[in-house]
Design an enzyme around this catalytic site. Structure first.
Site, mmCIF file in Angstrom:
data_model
loop_
_atom_site.group_PDB
_atom_site.id
_atom_site.type_symbol
_atom_site.label_atom_id
_atom_site.label_comp_id
_atom_site.label_asym_id
_atom_site.label_seq_id
_atom_site.Cartn_x
_atom_site.Cartn_y
_atom_site.Cartn_z
ATOM 1 C CB CYS A 1 48.298 -3.908 40.585
ATOM 2 S SG CYS A 1 47.570 -5.164 39.512
ATOM 3 C CB CYS B 1 44.358 7.297 43.529
ATOM 4 S SG CYS B 1 44.711 8.935 42.836
ATOM 5 C CB CYS C 1 52.389 9.332 43.189
ATOM 6 S SG CYS C 1 51.268 8.194 44.025
ATOM 7 C CB CYS D 1 50.602 10.854 38.384
ATOM 8 S SG CYS D 1 48.946 10.243 38.041
ATOM 9 C CB CYS E 1 44.844 0.341 40.641
ATOM 10 S SG CYS E 1 43.428 0.252 39.522
ATOM 11 C CG ASP F 1 31.711 1.553 30.185
ATOM 12 O OD1 ASP F 1 30.632 0.983 30.016
ATOM 13 O OD2 ASP F 1 32.417 1.376 31.198
ATOM 14 C CB CYS G 1 43.327 -6.405 34.955
ATOM 15 S SG CYS G 1 42.177 -5.326 35.831
ATOM 16 C CB CYS H 1 47.535 3.412 41.123
ATOM 17 S SG CYS H 1 48.581 4.151 39.836
#
Length: 390
Positions: free
Chosen positions: A207, A257, A200, A197, A253, A143, A223, A203
């Site tokens: 935060c 899950c 839901c 998802c 987050c 990445d 963030c 997540c």
């Protein structure tokens, strides 16, 4: 003609099976294939993200916008993209550490070797074997390159991008490292995974800084991962308390899950957390000079942010600990060479000592302070400590 088409598909299938076998041998937990044109919605979404300024100071995202959104612009020769995933599940909910305010929380992915190094080396091994077997050319990316791995992984069927914008997998939850191999070989693509998802929003609700303006949308400027890693300046005052004891990244987050109930703890030693980074003491981290910081985080992704940013983060955690025994170490850092550290130390001290002690330190230090940012921190805390007018 039918024989030729059948033979071609057979070759593709055998190459795909070979790649999957080599990926498993290299320690990857999942593999899928997609086409370079499989993420048509990505360019508009990325452009909107940048136009809204939600990328913060990550200027390289704007600078590589076209290449990042379209793999064929990054490398016109690419015909297939192999997406590989490696499990780094922690086994336990990392949020449990947040109640231990004398301890610092490092994001799960950063508790051992830099995953870029682990994954890229293995991708290169697999890529070399692809070329040896099928010819052509390959490129590998983790990445740090302008590649949108998560949309590509979704298109390839490795999972779906959840409302927290991260990839979710039915077998590994939200705990997957991703890497890609771009190849000139023609491979049959996999079907994309549907979004599972539903209604839901665990997540989003988890935060601490409300960094999601809407489901599937992230404002990086709010963030904690961005604030503690990418942000090079002082952490905005409005987020300091919410950061708690998180000194490098945030897993909230991801950890929230519900699909994590299927996740398995990472079994590989290179990805398992180092014992000394699972719950390091804040007091011990506050005394790190540059050499000690580099030694402690040798080979770790934490090392990339440098000692000054790291100590800034630790000082925020110290301030939030409520532990007055840390005050002396915070006060010592008010004389640090780095303005970034001095400013954070001012705020930390203001949270740990009574008004008279803070005022006495200010009387000694403030007259000699030349940095405008640090002087601004002093103004903030002294104004907050001052009594309200009658």
């Amino acid at each position: 003609m039918r024989t030729s088409i059948s033979d071609d598909r057979n070759r593709r299938g055998k190459l795909r099976d070979f790649i999957a076998s080599e990926a498993r041998r290299a320690g990857f937990d999942a593999i899928a294939v997609t086409r370079p044109d499989s993420i048509p919605r990505a360019p508009a979404r990325l452009k909107e993200f940048v136009a809204n300024g939600q990328h913060g100071s990550m200027s390289w995202i704007a600078e590589t916008l076209e290449r990042r959104a379209k793999p064929s612009v990054l490398w016109p020769e690419v015909r297939s993209i192999v997406v590989l995933a490696m499990n780094y599940g922690p086994g336990l909910d990392p949020r449990a550490l947040q109640s231990r305010r004398d301890r610092a929380a490092i994001s799960v992915y950063a508790r051992n070797r830099d995953y870029h190094d682990v994954i890229k080396g293995r991708l290169k091994e697999i890529a070399g074997k692809i070329v040896a077997r099928a010819g052509g050319d390959v490129k590998v990316f983790v990445d740090t390159a302008p590649v949108m791995e998560k949309p590509l992984a979704e298109a390839a069927g490795l999972g779906w991008q959840g409302k927290h914008t991260n990839l979710v997998n039915r077998d590994f939850g939200s705990w997957l490292f991703l890497g890609t191999i771009f190849t000139t070989a023609e491979l049959e693509p996999d079907d994309p995974e549907p979004d599972r998802c539903g209604s839901c929003r665990a997540c989003l609700d988890a935060c601490p800084t409300s960094a999601f303006p809407a489901p599937y949308r992230l404002d990086a400027r709010r963030c904690i991962s961005y604030l503690t890693i990418e942000n090079k300046g002082p952490i905005p005052v409005e987020f300091r308390e919410a950061i708690g004891n998180r000194i490098y990244g945030c897993d909230d987050c991801l950890a929230a899950c519900p699909w994590n109930k299927f996740a398995k703890a990472a079994s590989e030693a290179k990805l398992a957390a180092r014992e000394d980074l699972k719950a390091p003491g804040i007091a011990d981290l506050l005394v790190l000079d540059d050499a000690a910081f580099r030694a402690l985080f040798s080979g770790s992704p934490v090392k990339r942010i440098g000692r000054d940013r790291f100590i800034r983060n630790v000082l925020i955690a110290a301030a939030n600990s409520g532990d007055a025994s840390l005050a002396a170490r915070c006060e010592a850092l008010i004389e640090d060479q780095a303005p970034l550290v001095r400013g954070a130390a001012v705020w930390a001290l203001s949270r740990l000592v009574p008004e008279d002690r803070l005022t006495a330190v200010a009387a000694r230090r403030l007259p000699d302070e030349t940095d405008a940012g640090v002087r601004g921190e002093w103004e903030i805390v002294l104004r907050r400590k001052a009594p309200e007018p009658a």
